[in-house]
Design an enzyme around this catalytic site. Structure first.
Site, PDB file in Angstrom:
ATOM      1  N   HIS A  37       0.936  -1.269   0.198  1.00  0.00           N
ATOM      2  CA  HIS A  37       0.058   0.153   0.018  1.00  0.00           C
ATOM      3  C   HIS A  37       0.885   1.237   0.020  1.00  0.00           C
ATOM      4  O   HIS A  37       0.480   2.324  -0.776  1.00  0.00           O
ATOM      5  CB  HIS A  37      -0.907   0.135   1.337  1.00  0.00           C
ATOM      6  CG  HIS A  37      -1.701  -1.098   1.525  1.00  0.00           C
ATOM      7  ND1 HIS A  37      -1.531  -1.953   2.083  1.00  0.00           N
ATOM      8  CD2 HIS A  37      -2.844  -1.357   0.651  1.00  0.00           C
ATOM      9  CE1 HIS A  37      -2.765  -2.865   2.292  1.00  0.00           C
ATOM     10  NE2 HIS A  37      -3.587  -2.391   1.145  1.00  0.00           N
ATOM     11  N   GLN A  61     -18.089  -6.363  -1.285  1.00  0.00           N
ATOM     12  CA  GLN A  61     -17.090  -7.177  -2.303  1.00  0.00           C
ATOM     13  C   GLN A  61     -16.675  -8.520  -1.426  1.00  0.00           C
ATOM     14  O   GLN A  61     -15.818  -9.376  -1.937  1.00  0.00           O
ATOM     15  CB  GLN A  61     -15.728  -6.203  -2.756  1.00  0.00           C
ATOM     16  CG  GLN A  61     -14.872  -6.108  -1.546  1.00  0.00           C
ATOM     17  CD  GLN A  61     -13.941  -5.038  -2.329  1.00  0.00           C
ATOM     18  OE1 GLN A  61     -14.082  -3.934  -2.428  1.00  0.00           O
ATOM     19  NE2 GLN A  61     -12.573  -5.581  -2.218  1.00  0.00           N
ATOM     20  N   ILE A 176       4.718  -5.588  -4.556  1.00  0.00           N
ATOM     21  CA  ILE A 176       5.712  -5.495  -3.919  1.00  0.00           C
ATOM     22  C   ILE A 176       5.642  -7.059  -3.087  1.00  0.00           C
ATOM     23  O   ILE A 176       4.679  -7.473  -2.667  1.00  0.00           O
ATOM     24  CB  ILE A 176       5.713  -4.426  -2.537  1.00  0.00           C
ATOM     25  CG1 ILE A 176       5.439  -3.094  -3.088  1.00  0.00           C
ATOM     26  CG2 ILE A 176       6.754  -4.456  -1.560  1.00  0.00           C
ATOM     27  CD1 ILE A 176       6.536  -2.737  -4.094  1.00  0.00           C
TER      28      ILE A 176
HETATM   29  P1  AMP Z   1      -6.496  -3.662  -0.470  1.00  0.00           P
HETATM   30  O1  AMP Z   1      -6.484  -2.946   0.769  1.00  0.00           O
HETATM   31  O2  AMP Z   1      -6.147  -5.147  -0.414  1.00  0.00           O
HETATM   32  O3  AMP Z   1      -7.872  -3.302  -1.232  1.00  0.00           O
HETATM   33  O4  AMP Z   1      -5.565  -3.040  -1.596  1.00  0.00           O
HETATM   34  C1  AMP Z   1      -5.437  -1.793  -1.777  1.00  0.00           C
HETATM   35  C2  AMP Z   1      -4.554  -1.333  -3.046  1.00  0.00           C
HETATM   36  O5  AMP Z   1      -3.244  -2.019  -2.665  1.00  0.00           O
HETATM   37  C3  AMP Z   1      -5.068  -2.190  -4.285  1.00  0.00           C
HETATM   38  O6  AMP Z   1      -4.760  -1.555  -5.338  1.00  0.00           O
HETATM   39  C4  AMP Z   1      -4.032  -3.248  -4.103  1.00  0.00           C
HETATM   40  O7  AMP Z   1      -3.699  -3.887  -5.824  1.00  0.00           O
HETATM   41  C5  AMP Z   1      -2.706  -2.703  -3.793  1.00  0.00           C
HETATM   42  N1  AMP Z   1      -1.801  -3.932  -3.103  1.00  0.00           N
HETATM   43  C6  AMP Z   1      -2.347  -4.642  -2.277  1.00  0.00           C
HETATM   44  N2  AMP Z   1      -0.971  -5.573  -2.180  1.00  0.00           N
HETATM   45  C7  AMP Z   1       0.016  -5.109  -2.950  1.00  0.00           C
HETATM   46  C8  AMP Z   1       1.233  -5.414  -3.178  1.00  0.00           C
HETATM   47  N3  AMP Z   1       1.754  -6.311  -2.582  1.00  0.00           N
HETATM   48  N4  AMP Z   1       1.826  -4.747  -3.881  1.00  0.00           N
HETATM   49  C9  AMP Z   1       1.392  -3.613  -4.623  1.00  0.00           C
HETATM   50  N5  AMP Z   1       0.319  -3.029  -4.340  1.00  0.00           N
HETATM   51  C10 AMP Z   1      -0.420  -3.960  -3.534  1.00  0.00           C
END
Ligand code: AMP
Length: 282
Positions: A37, A61, A176
């Site tokens: 994030h 979701q 990442i």
């Molecule tokens: P989430 O909180 O899981 O909904 O993720 C929020 C944002 O962070 C989304 O756009 C995800 O694709 C991105 N995200 C989650 N994990 C990673 C990661 N390991 N590397 C880069 N972006 C990420």
């Protein structure tokens, strides 16, 4: 860092920012923040005057109530991490603030939401489409930052932006990973610790498939990955697919292709993990 919990306070604040011609970069999240994030926040920080992160665990979701209930919510840690990384604004609405009435809208993304995650999580991308549209309408950013980690989500949001003419530029940021290759995810904390070291097998399988792309036909690679996972009975492979990285349609040969995506979902200790790798074809 300013924290807004109400839509009206945030919208009022942004009217002033827009008057000052400030560019706004937006990072939507569900919290339990990690370096993945934060990499999006850094990308937004570099390209915009004002950076806003939202934390909202979107009930729409989640197709699994258990997953929603046990989704981690370490709010104090999240706030500290955002402050440390120079976030300007945190939007932290409650479910009632966002969904004052139950949305009836049904979105159809064609092939994009019937494959991979869409096939295994019915209704998931409808929920994603609705919350992203709502957040885009509330925040009205110039740019929004999403991770390649959720490739299908990124493509769906891109479709949404095109279909509804949101005046927002999307950025897709790299995945990442931990040192052993496991893609960072808020769900990783919930992998039972004796199984954690096995989780790197998911990324290893993507690397194995990548190494076979030039030498084996795709159906055989998919079979090899199935066989590879038989060595790890604690991991249940849900799917492994080689698809076009834009349409997500299955690819049967890499001939005449510029790029494919290797996409995987697997369950380890009851925790469902997804990952992918985009491969340029030489
Ligand atoms: P989430 O909180 O899981 O909904 O993720 C929020 C944002 O962070 C989304 O756009 C995800 O694709 C991105 N995200 C989650 N994990 C990673 C990661 N390991 N590397 C880069 N972006 C990420």
């Amino acid at each position: 860092m300013l924290v807004f919990k109400s839509v009206s306070a945030l919208v009022g604040h942004f009217k002033n920012e827009k008057l000052k011609s400030h560019s706004v970069g937006f990072v939507p999240t569900m919290g339990a923040l990690h370096s993945g994030h934060i990499s999006l926040l850094h990308a937004a920080r570099e390209e915009n005057d004002v950076v806003i992160v939202s934390i909202f665990v979107n009930p729409l979701q989640f197709n699994n109530q258990n997953d929603l209930e046990f989704y981690p919510r370490p709010l104090n840690d999240d706030i500290a991490l955002l402050e440390k990384n120079k976030c300007d604004i945190l939007f932290l609405p409650s479910a009632e603030e966002i969904f004052s009435c139950k949305p009836l809208l049904k979105l159809d993304f064609g092939n994009l939401d019937t494959v991979l995650e869409g096939k295994h999580r019915p209704g998931h991308f409808n929920g994603v489409g609705i919350i992203v549209s709502k957040l885009f309408n509330i925040v009205q950013p110039d740019k929004a930052y999403f991770g390649q980690k959720d490739l299908q989500q990124f493509l769906i949001v891109q479709q949404l932006v095109n279909d509804l003419s949101f005046q927002i530029k999307l950025e897709r940021c790299p995945i990442i990973r931990e040192n052993d290759g496991l893609a960072l995810s808020s769900r990783n904390l919930r992998i039972p610790s004796p199984l954690r070291e096995k989780a790197s097998v998911i990324y290893k399988s993507l690397c194995l498939a990548e190494g076979l792309l030039n030498s084996k036909p795709i159906p055989e690679i998919e079979k090899e990955i199935d066989i590879f996972f038989k060595n790890y009975p604690e991991i249940q492979l849900e799917y492994f697919k080689i698809v076009d990285s834009d349409s997500l349609k299955e690819v049967y040969s890499i001939q005449d292709r510029k790029e494919v995506a290797l996409c995987i979902a697997a369950v380890l200790g009851g925790i469902r993990l997804i990952d992918n790798k985009i491969i340029a074809i030489n």
